[in-house]
Design a protein around this motif. Structure first.
Motif, PDB file in Angstrom:
ATOM      1  N   ASP A   1       0.856  -1.185   0.000  1.00 58.02           N
ATOM      2  CA  ASP A   1       0.000   0.000   0.000  1.00 58.02           C
ATOM      3  C   ASP A   1       0.886   1.227   0.000  1.00 58.02           C
ATOM      4  O   ASP A   1       1.872   1.274   0.747  1.00 58.02           O
ATOM      5  N   ASP A   2       0.556   2.224  -0.806  1.00 57.36           N
ATOM      6  CA  ASP A   2       1.373   3.427  -0.860  1.00 57.36           C
ATOM      7  C   ASP A   2       1.105   4.378   0.304  1.00 57.36           C
ATOM      8  O   ASP A   2       1.866   5.308   0.527  1.00 57.36           O
ATOM      9  N   ASP A   3       0.066   4.135   1.068  1.00 54.27           N
ATOM     10  CA  ASP A   3      -0.240   4.957   2.241  1.00 54.27           C
ATOM     11  C   ASP A   3       0.493   4.373   3.452  1.00 54.27           C
ATOM     12  O   ASP A   3       0.170   3.268   3.907  1.00 54.27           O
ATOM     13  N   PRO A   4       1.482   5.105   3.992  1.00 52.48           N
ATOM     14  CA  PRO A   4       2.264   4.554   5.101  1.00 52.48           C
ATOM     15  C   PRO A   4       1.428   4.253   6.344  1.00 52.48           C
ATOM     16  O   PRO A   4       1.720   3.305   7.077  1.00 52.48           O
ATOM     17  N   ASP A   5       0.375   5.031   6.582  1.00 50.08           N
ATOM     18  CA  ASP A   5      -0.471   4.779   7.758  1.00 50.08           C
ATOM     19  C   ASP A   5      -1.214   3.446   7.619  1.00 50.08           C
ATOM     20  O   ASP A   5      -1.279   2.669   8.573  1.00 50.08           O
ATOM     21  N   VAL A   6      -1.749   3.183   6.450  1.00 50.13           N
ATOM     22  CA  VAL A   6      -2.450   1.917   6.215  1.00 50.13           C
ATOM     23  C   VAL A   6      -1.462   0.763   6.330  1.00 50.13           C
ATOM     24  O   VAL A   6      -1.743  -0.246   6.984  1.00 50.13           O
TER      25      VAL A   6
ATOM     26  N   VAL B   1       5.216 -10.393   8.679  1.00 46.81           N
ATOM     27  CA  VAL B   1       4.717  -9.393   7.737  1.00 46.81           C
ATOM     28  C   VAL B   1       5.872  -8.627   7.103  1.00 46.81           C
ATOM     29  O   VAL B   1       6.793  -8.199   7.788  1.00 46.81           O
ATOM     30  N   THR B   2       5.781  -8.468   5.787  1.00 45.73           N
ATOM     31  CA  THR B   2       6.646  -7.564   5.051  1.00 45.73           C
ATOM     32  C   THR B   2       5.732  -6.533   4.420  1.00 45.73           C
ATOM     33  O   THR B   2       4.683  -6.886   3.869  1.00 45.73           O
ATOM     34  N   ALA B   3       6.106  -5.254   4.519  1.00 48.34           N
ATOM     35  CA  ALA B   3       5.265  -4.190   3.973  1.00 48.34           C
ATOM     36  C   ALA B   3       6.079  -3.359   2.987  1.00 48.34           C
ATOM     37  O   ALA B   3       7.212  -2.976   3.286  1.00 48.34           O
ATOM     38  N   VAL B   4       5.497  -3.124   1.816  1.00 51.95           N
ATOM     39  CA  VAL B   4       6.149  -2.330   0.780  1.00 51.95           C
ATOM     40  C   VAL B   4       5.166  -1.292   0.246  1.00 51.95           C
ATOM     41  O   VAL B   4       3.963  -1.421   0.419  1.00 51.95           O
ATOM     42  N   ALA B   5       5.728  -0.262  -0.451  1.00 54.86           N
ATOM     43  CA  ALA B   5       4.931   0.904  -0.817  1.00 54.86           C
ATOM     44  C   ALA B   5       4.439   0.947  -2.251  1.00 54.86           C
ATOM     45  O   ALA B   5       3.682   1.844  -2.600  1.00 54.86           O
ATOM     46  N   ASP B   6       4.867   0.015  -3.106  1.00 51.36           N
ATOM     47  CA  ASP B   6       4.403   0.093  -4.493  1.00 51.36           C
ATOM     48  C   ASP B   6       4.464  -1.268  -5.177  1.00 51.36           C
ATOM     49  O   ASP B   6       5.001  -2.234  -4.633  1.00 51.36           O
TER      50      ASP B   6
ATOM     51  N   MET C   1      -1.815   2.734  -6.902  1.00 52.53           N
ATOM     52  CA  MET C   1      -0.451   2.972  -6.409  1.00 52.53           C
ATOM     53  C   MET C   1       0.406   3.507  -7.537  1.00 52.53           C
ATOM     54  O   MET C   1       0.100   3.287  -8.710  1.00 52.53           O
ATOM     55  N   PRO C   2       1.509   4.176  -7.190  1.00 53.10           N
ATOM     56  CA  PRO C   2       2.437   4.633  -8.222  1.00 53.10           C
ATOM     57  C   PRO C   2       3.234   3.466  -8.810  1.00 53.10           C
ATOM     58  O   PRO C   2       3.267   2.381  -8.235  1.00 53.10           O
ATOM     59  N   ARG C   3       3.842   3.701  -9.935  1.00 53.50           N
ATOM     60  CA  ARG C   3       4.729   2.775 -10.646  1.00 53.50           C
ATOM     61  C   ARG C   3       3.967   1.622 -11.284  1.00 53.50           C
ATOM     62  O   ARG C   3       3.964   1.504 -12.488  1.00 53.50           O
ATOM     63  N   LEU C   4       3.345   0.773 -10.524  1.00 50.59           N
ATOM     64  CA  LEU C   4       2.474  -0.291 -11.030  1.00 50.59           C
ATOM     65  C   LEU C   4       1.228  -0.315 -10.179  1.00 50.59           C
ATOM     66  O   LEU C   4       1.313  -0.310  -8.952  1.00 50.59           O
TER      67      LEU C   4
END
Length: 124
Positions: free
Chosen positions: A8-13, A28-33, A55-58
């Motif tokens: 998720d591109d939203d850091p809070d989510v 858990v692994t969390a990524v932004a895009d 999300m950006p990029r893809l």
């Protein structure tokens, strides 16, 4: 313990969902895009992905189509998490191969129940 990838591109989510899933005992692994998601899937043994659509990029749908096109990730359980709630958006997500579709805002209890249900089905 399942390995869940949160995209998720939203850091809070990202942080909130990751925190809740860790409290439920998941790794858990969390990524932004989307590009980072595809890289993480190649590097980790992911059991389930929570994937934002916008999300950006893809986009999430592009990531999902890429996952479904490859034999090693074609069966990876994916839940789309998105603010897009129109019926056409839900149908696009499901026809792209999503296993579930959860509109934002969502309840963390409902999210963890859906995650567990998909993980249980994947094990059987």
């Amino acid at each position: 313990m399942a390995c869940v990838l949160v995209v998720d591109d939203d850091p809070d989510v990202r942080q909130l969902v990751a925190y809740k899933l860790r409290r439920c005992g998941h790794e858990v692994t969390a990524v932004a895009d989307g590009l980072a998601a595809l890289q993480a899937v190649r590097e980790l043994k992911v059991d389930l992905m929570l994937l934002d659509v916008v999300m950006p990029r893809l986009t999430g749908l592009e990531v999902l189509r890429e996952l479904r096109a490859h034999p090693t990730t074609a069966k990876l359980p994916v839940i789309l998490l998105t603010a897009r709630t129109q019926e056409t958006d839900v149908l696009k997500g499901l026809s792209a191969g999503a296993d579930d579709y959860l509109p934002k805002p969502f309840s963390l209890g409902e999210l963890t129940s859906r995650v567990q249900a998909l993980l249980d089905r994947a094990e059987s």
